[in-house]
Motif scaffolding. Structure first.
Motif, PDB file in Angstrom:
ATOM      1  N   VAL A 155       0.842  -1.197   0.000  1.00 36.88           N
ATOM      2  CA  VAL A 155       0.000   0.000   0.000  1.00 36.88           C
ATOM      3  C   VAL A 155       0.881   1.252   0.000  1.00 36.88           C
ATOM      4  O   VAL A 155       1.885   1.322   0.715  1.00 36.88           O
ATOM      5  CB  VAL A 155      -0.930   0.005   1.236  1.00 36.88           C
ATOM      6  CG1 VAL A 155      -1.710   1.314   1.335  1.00 36.88           C
ATOM      7  CG2 VAL A 155      -1.889  -1.182   1.172  1.00 36.88           C
ATOM      8  N   ARG A 166      -3.736   6.293   4.400  1.00 40.25           N
ATOM      9  CA  ARG A 166      -4.751   5.275   4.117  1.00 40.25           C
ATOM     10  C   ARG A 166      -5.325   4.708   5.411  1.00 40.25           C
ATOM     11  O   ARG A 166      -6.557   4.534   5.540  1.00 40.25           O
ATOM     12  CB  ARG A 166      -4.140   4.147   3.279  1.00 40.25           C
ATOM     13  CG  ARG A 166      -5.093   3.024   2.900  1.00 40.25           C
ATOM     14  CD  ARG A 166      -6.253   3.518   2.079  1.00 40.25           C
ATOM     15  NE  ARG A 166      -7.092   2.415   1.627  1.00 40.25           N
ATOM     16  CZ  ARG A 166      -8.329   2.556   1.171  1.00 40.25           C
ATOM     17  NH1 ARG A 166      -8.894   3.757   1.118  1.00 40.25           N
ATOM     18  NH2 ARG A 166      -9.017   1.497   0.767  1.00 40.25           N
ATOM     19  N   LEU A 226      -9.329   5.040   6.758  1.00 38.25           N
ATOM     20  CA  LEU A 226     -10.189   3.898   7.033  1.00 38.25           C
ATOM     21  C   LEU A 226     -10.566   3.806   8.512  1.00 38.25           C
ATOM     22  O   LEU A 226     -11.710   3.477   8.845  1.00 38.25           O
ATOM     23  CB  LEU A 226      -9.520   2.609   6.574  1.00 38.25           C
ATOM     24  CG  LEU A 226      -9.430   2.423   5.058  1.00 38.25           C
ATOM     25  CD1 LEU A 226      -8.614   1.178   4.723  1.00 38.25           C
ATOM     26  CD2 LEU A 226     -10.807   2.328   4.431  1.00 38.25           C
ATOM     27  N   LEU A 239      -9.729  -3.871   3.610  1.00 42.34           N
ATOM     28  CA  LEU A 239      -9.911  -2.853   2.574  1.00 42.34           C
ATOM     29  C   LEU A 239      -8.687  -1.976   2.350  1.00 42.34           C
ATOM     30  O   LEU A 239      -8.705  -1.109   1.480  1.00 42.34           O
ATOM     31  CB  LEU A 239     -11.104  -1.951   2.951  1.00 42.34           C
ATOM     32  CG  LEU A 239     -12.451  -2.656   3.113  1.00 42.34           C
ATOM     33  CD1 LEU A 239     -13.539  -1.638   3.466  1.00 42.34           C
ATOM     34  CD2 LEU A 239     -12.826  -3.410   1.858  1.00 42.34           C
ATOM     35  N   HIS A 275      -5.901  -2.297   0.841  1.00 46.05           N
ATOM     36  CA  HIS A 275      -5.296  -2.287  -0.500  1.00 46.05           C
ATOM     37  C   HIS A 275      -6.326  -2.026  -1.593  1.00 46.05           C
ATOM     38  O   HIS A 275      -6.045  -2.231  -2.772  1.00 46.05           O
ATOM     39  CB  HIS A 275      -4.559  -3.595  -0.757  1.00 46.05           C
ATOM     40  CG  HIS A 275      -5.402  -4.821  -0.597  1.00 46.05           C
ATOM     41  ND1 HIS A 275      -6.070  -5.117   0.559  1.00 46.05           N
ATOM     42  CD2 HIS A 275      -5.690  -5.832  -1.464  1.00 46.05           C
ATOM     43  CE1 HIS A 275      -6.723  -6.258   0.409  1.00 46.05           C
ATOM     44  NE2 HIS A 275      -6.524  -6.703  -0.810  1.00 46.05           N
ATOM     45  N   ASN A 276      -7.513  -1.565  -1.193  1.00 46.91           N
ATOM     46  CA  ASN A 276      -8.571  -1.218  -2.143  1.00 46.91           C
ATOM     47  C   ASN A 276      -8.817  -2.359  -3.129  1.00 46.91           C
ATOM     48  O   ASN A 276      -8.666  -2.217  -4.347  1.00 46.91           O
ATOM     49  CB  ASN A 276      -8.219   0.063  -2.907  1.00 46.91           C
ATOM     50  CG  ASN A 276      -9.426   0.654  -3.615  1.00 46.91           C
ATOM     51  OD1 ASN A 276     -10.574   0.463  -3.200  1.00 46.91           O
ATOM     52  ND2 ASN A 276      -9.182   1.377  -4.689  1.00 46.91           N
ATOM     53  N   TYR A 325     -10.320  -5.307  -5.609  1.00 48.83           N
ATOM     54  CA  TYR A 325     -11.356  -5.325  -6.638  1.00 48.83           C
ATOM     55  C   TYR A 325     -12.598  -6.084  -6.149  1.00 48.83           C
ATOM     56  O   TYR A 325     -13.723  -5.735  -6.485  1.00 48.83           O
ATOM     57  CB  TYR A 325     -10.846  -6.021  -7.906  1.00 48.83           C
ATOM     58  CG  TYR A 325      -9.702  -5.337  -8.587  1.00 48.83           C
ATOM     59  CD1 TYR A 325      -9.860  -4.124  -9.243  1.00 48.83           C
ATOM     60  CD2 TYR A 325      -8.431  -5.923  -8.592  1.00 48.83           C
ATOM     61  CE1 TYR A 325      -8.806  -3.505  -9.876  1.00 48.83           C
ATOM     62  CE2 TYR A 325      -7.360  -5.313  -9.235  1.00 48.83           C
ATOM     63  CZ  TYR A 325      -7.556  -4.105  -9.862  1.00 48.83           C
ATOM     64  OH  TYR A 325      -6.504  -3.497 -10.487  1.00 48.83           O
ATOM     65  N   LEU A 358     -18.998   0.893  -0.838  1.00 51.55           N
ATOM     66  CA  LEU A 358     -18.206   0.090  -1.775  1.00 51.55           C
ATOM     67  C   LEU A 358     -19.016  -0.255  -3.019  1.00 51.55           C
ATOM     68  O   LEU A 358     -18.509  -0.220  -4.146  1.00 51.55           O
ATOM     69  CB  LEU A 358     -17.750  -1.205  -1.090  1.00 51.55           C
ATOM     70  CG  LEU A 358     -16.598  -1.106  -0.103  1.00 51.55           C
ATOM     71  CD1 LEU A 358     -16.438  -2.421   0.634  1.00 51.55           C
ATOM     72  CD2 LEU A 358     -15.303  -0.737  -0.807  1.00 51.55           C
ATOM     73  N   ASN A 382     -19.199   2.396  -5.451  1.00 47.21           N
ATOM     74  CA  ASN A 382     -17.927   2.607  -6.141  1.00 47.21           C
ATOM     75  C   ASN A 382     -17.573   1.469  -7.092  1.00 47.21           C
ATOM     76  O   ASN A 382     -16.448   1.372  -7.564  1.00 47.21           O
ATOM     77  CB  ASN A 382     -16.798   2.783  -5.119  1.00 47.21           C
ATOM     78  CG  ASN A 382     -16.901   4.115  -4.411  1.00 47.21           C
ATOM     79  OD1 ASN A 382     -17.450   5.068  -4.947  1.00 47.21           O
ATOM     80  ND2 ASN A 382     -16.391   4.183  -3.190  1.00 47.21           N
ATOM     81  N   HIS A 418     -17.167  -1.786  -6.684  1.00 43.63           N
ATOM     82  CA  HIS A 418     -16.466  -3.003  -6.289  1.00 43.63           C
ATOM     83  C   HIS A 418     -17.430  -4.178  -6.478  1.00 43.63           C
ATOM     84  O   HIS A 418     -18.646  -4.013  -6.467  1.00 43.63           O
ATOM     85  CB  HIS A 418     -16.040  -2.948  -4.828  1.00 43.63           C
ATOM     86  CG  HIS A 418     -14.962  -1.958  -4.538  1.00 43.63           C
ATOM     87  ND1 HIS A 418     -15.180  -0.602  -4.523  1.00 43.63           N
ATOM     88  CD2 HIS A 418     -13.652  -2.132  -4.244  1.00 43.63           C
ATOM     89  CE1 HIS A 418     -14.045   0.018  -4.238  1.00 43.63           C
ATOM     90  NE2 HIS A 418     -13.105  -0.881  -4.063  1.00 43.63           N
TER      91      HIS A 418
END
Length: 235
Positions: free
Chosen positions: A108, A114, A118, A149, A151-152, A154, A180, A183, A185
């Motif tokens: 990350v 980050r 979060l 979450l 590392h964001n 997929y 999410l 967005n 995901h």
């Protein structure tokens, strides 16, 4: 037509004489939120383990954007964020130390920013320097959400994430899932909570005795209709 994000093709999984998953064929597109229901022992956890490459099919294939999972490199797992009733946290470390460890593991960027972002969302920033061993069940689950979450990813996979949560922690989890989903995901959640799973998702599925016995867009059924279908499917 583009390839689905994930595709199961005639997938079977056996543990000795036990047929945990039986000839499952299903595909998921990017941006869907799928809630998977079923009684204990139906094969739901096996389904998630196959999806996350934690185990391999006994027969059949699983594809990611048209490529068989078995041909993808190990770093494919970094595309997933996994949230379950097990937090996967180190009790003798602080929240900040836990998250920094995982953030470095995932590569990350801008780690402190980050983590701060979060932890603010899960309302734990003020407790960031407390050791995890002193956290309540709800706090642990909120921190595990942050871990998953970082590392964001997929694809977000949830295995009974509401288990043992108080109302406040449940509300925070639902809020994050809604965000999410907006967005784009892809979210796949196994849950026993009929209403929460129904309200949050765009697609509903039922697994019974290793088979996919129901798969429908959420907008095509009401909650009452789905509860009736579920009762009929698992009886």
């Amino acid at each position: 037509m583009s390839e689905p994000l994930i595709k199961f093709s005639n997938v079977n999984k056996k543990y000795g004489h036990i047929h945990a998953l039986n000839d499952v064929s299903v595909s998921f597109d990017k941006g869907e939120f799928i809630s998977v229901f079923g009684p204990n022992g139906a094969g739901k956890s096996t389904f998630l383990k196959l999806l996350c490459t934690m185990t391999s099919p006994s027969s059949g294939d699983i594809f990611y954007e048209g490529t068989p999972l078995k041909k993808l490199k190990d770093d494919f797992r970094s595309r997933f964020g996994v949230i379950s009733h097990q937090p996967f946290l180190y009790s003798e470390l602080t929240a900040m130390e836990n998250l920094t460890f995982y953030a470095k593991l995932y590569g990350v960027q801008n780690i402190e920013d980050r983590i701060k972002e979060l932890l603010g969302k899960v309302e734990l920033y003020k407790r960031r320097n407390d050791k995890v061993r002193g956290y309540s069940r709800g706090m642990l689950q909120r921190l595990s959400i942050t871990r998953a979450l970082l590392h964001n990813p997929y694809i977000v996979v949830l295995d009974e994430p509401y288990t043992g949560l108080d109302t406040h922690a449940s509300d925070i989890l639902t809020k994050i899932l809604v965000e999410l989903f907006d967005n784009k995901h892809t979210i796949i959640m196994v849950t026993h909570n009929m209403k929460q799973g129904f309200d949050a998702s765009s697609r509903l599925a039922i697994i019974r005795r290793g088979k996919l016995v129901f798969d429908e867009k959420r907008d095509n059924v009401t909650l009452d209709e789905f509860e009736h279908v579920y009762t009929e499917a698992v009886s």
